[in-house]
Motif scaffolding. Sequence first.
Motif, PDB file in Angstrom:
ATOM      1  N   ASP A 142      41.108  -0.873 -25.139  1.00 36.27           N
ATOM      2  CA  ASP A 142      42.050  -1.889 -24.508  1.00 36.27           C
ATOM      3  C   ASP A 142      42.189  -1.611 -23.169  1.00 36.27           C
ATOM      4  O   ASP A 142      42.009  -2.484 -22.220  1.00 36.27           O
ATOM      5  CB  ASP A 142      43.075  -1.949 -25.421  1.00 36.27           C
ATOM      6  N   ARG A 143      42.295  -0.209 -22.979  1.00 34.24           N
ATOM      7  CA  ARG A 143      42.408   0.306 -21.503  1.00 34.24           C
ATOM      8  C   ARG A 143      41.241  -0.228 -20.697  1.00 34.24           C
ATOM      9  O   ARG A 143      41.494  -0.433 -19.600  1.00 34.24           O
ATOM     10  CB  ARG A 143      43.152   1.548 -21.509  1.00 34.24           C
ATOM     11  N   GLU A 144      40.205   0.552 -21.234  1.00 34.00           N
ATOM     12  CA  GLU A 144      38.876   0.171 -20.596  1.00 34.00           C
ATOM     13  C   GLU A 144      38.623  -1.293 -20.146  1.00 34.00           C
ATOM     14  O   GLU A 144      38.012  -1.494 -19.092  1.00 34.00           O
ATOM     15  CB  GLU A 144      37.789   0.832 -21.422  1.00 34.00           C
ATOM     16  N   PHE A 145      38.608  -2.145 -21.052  1.00 39.14           N
ATOM     17  CA  PHE A 145      38.476  -3.354 -20.760  1.00 39.14           C
ATOM     18  C   PHE A 145      39.571  -4.062 -19.870  1.00 39.14           C
ATOM     19  O   PHE A 145      39.077  -4.678 -18.790  1.00 39.14           O
ATOM     20  CB  PHE A 145      38.869  -4.425 -22.047  1.00 39.14           C
ATOM     21  N   HIS A 146      40.707  -3.864 -19.881  1.00 40.17           N
ATOM     22  CA  HIS A 146      41.537  -4.387 -18.876  1.00 40.17           C
ATOM     23  C   HIS A 146      41.424  -3.731 -17.315  1.00 40.17           C
ATOM     24  O   HIS A 146      41.318  -4.245 -16.362  1.00 40.17           O
ATOM     25  CB  HIS A 146      42.931  -4.303 -19.174  1.00 40.17           C
ATOM     26  N   CYS A 147      41.341  -2.556 -17.404  1.00 40.47           N
ATOM     27  CA  CYS A 147      40.776  -1.696 -16.261  1.00 40.47           C
ATOM     28  C   CYS A 147      39.380  -2.111 -15.677  1.00 40.47           C
ATOM     29  O   CYS A 147      39.087  -2.201 -14.316  1.00 40.47           O
ATOM     30  CB  CYS A 147      41.037  -0.209 -16.095  1.00 40.47           C
ATOM     31  N   GLY A 148      38.572  -2.431 -16.768  1.00 39.72           N
ATOM     32  CA  GLY A 148      37.376  -2.828 -16.101  1.00 39.72           C
ATOM     33  C   GLY A 148      37.480  -4.046 -15.503  1.00 39.72           C
ATOM     34  O   GLY A 148      36.643  -4.406 -14.569  1.00 39.72           O
ATOM     35  N   ILE A 149      38.238  -5.231 -16.012  1.00 44.98           N
ATOM     36  CA  ILE A 149      38.531  -6.193 -15.093  1.00 44.98           C
ATOM     37  C   ILE A 149      38.981  -6.044 -13.653  1.00 44.98           C
ATOM     38  O   ILE A 149      38.439  -6.502 -12.541  1.00 44.98           O
ATOM     39  CB  ILE A 149      39.576  -7.251 -15.890  1.00 44.98           C
ATOM     40  N   VAL A 150      39.858  -5.131 -13.786  1.00 41.87           N
ATOM     41  CA  VAL A 150      40.641  -4.702 -12.545  1.00 41.87           C
ATOM     42  C   VAL A 150      39.612  -4.209 -11.415  1.00 41.87           C
ATOM     43  O   VAL A 150      39.551  -4.254 -10.344  1.00 41.87           O
ATOM     44  CB  VAL A 150      41.821  -3.877 -12.523  1.00 41.87           C
TER      45      VAL A 150
END
Length: 226
Positions: A142-150
């Motif tokens: 979940d962190r990887e996805f959201h930080c991937g967007i950023v």
Amino acid sequence: MKEPHALVAELVPFLLARGYAPGERAPSERELAERFGAGRPQVREALSVLETLRLIERRPKSGIYMTTESASIEALALFAELGIPLSRDEIDQTAEVRRIQELEAIRLACRRHREEDIDALRRCLDEWDHALATGGPVGELDREFHCGIVRATQNAVLLRLVNIFYLMTVRQREYYFRDRDRCRTSDAQHRRIFEAVLDRDEDRAAELLGAHLVSAGSYWHELIAD
């Protein structure tokens, strides 16, 4: 001899629990050394960490003073790591800041994303599917996805700021994603967000992300209220 990190872990709860007001004088190095059974050099090193985080200010020939109102955002991550609970207001305000940052970030990501950003998000979603199939954990994904967007904004400073909020909520996300239905729902929401970013549809991406953050935020708000 205590390690600096261990001493920091003792000093922070002690200073916060005493309820010192900003600008109020805290115990001296000597007093802290005696209280925690540490040497003055170890106390001095631990205080340097707290000063870097702007939790305290050391004034020559005057003493140690609390400066929690100007504490850095990294200090919140340290509190989370040490298991120091945030207040209800701090939790709400943290969620608000995260929402503001991510909603602007996803618009920038729609405009600026590169092929490698899209590939990284696809890999994350594939790993999420594998975790769902095997019963594996998804909190870090979940962190990887959201930080991937950023990361797709190409703004490294924004990524560092957002990442801090995710480091603060490691334990909460582990708890949240114990529910497999919640994992599947989040996966479906992430996929719709990803497609909007891929299409560079800013309004749709922001709408989907906003709804996604609200649904997760509502869960924690109700949990805390109970």
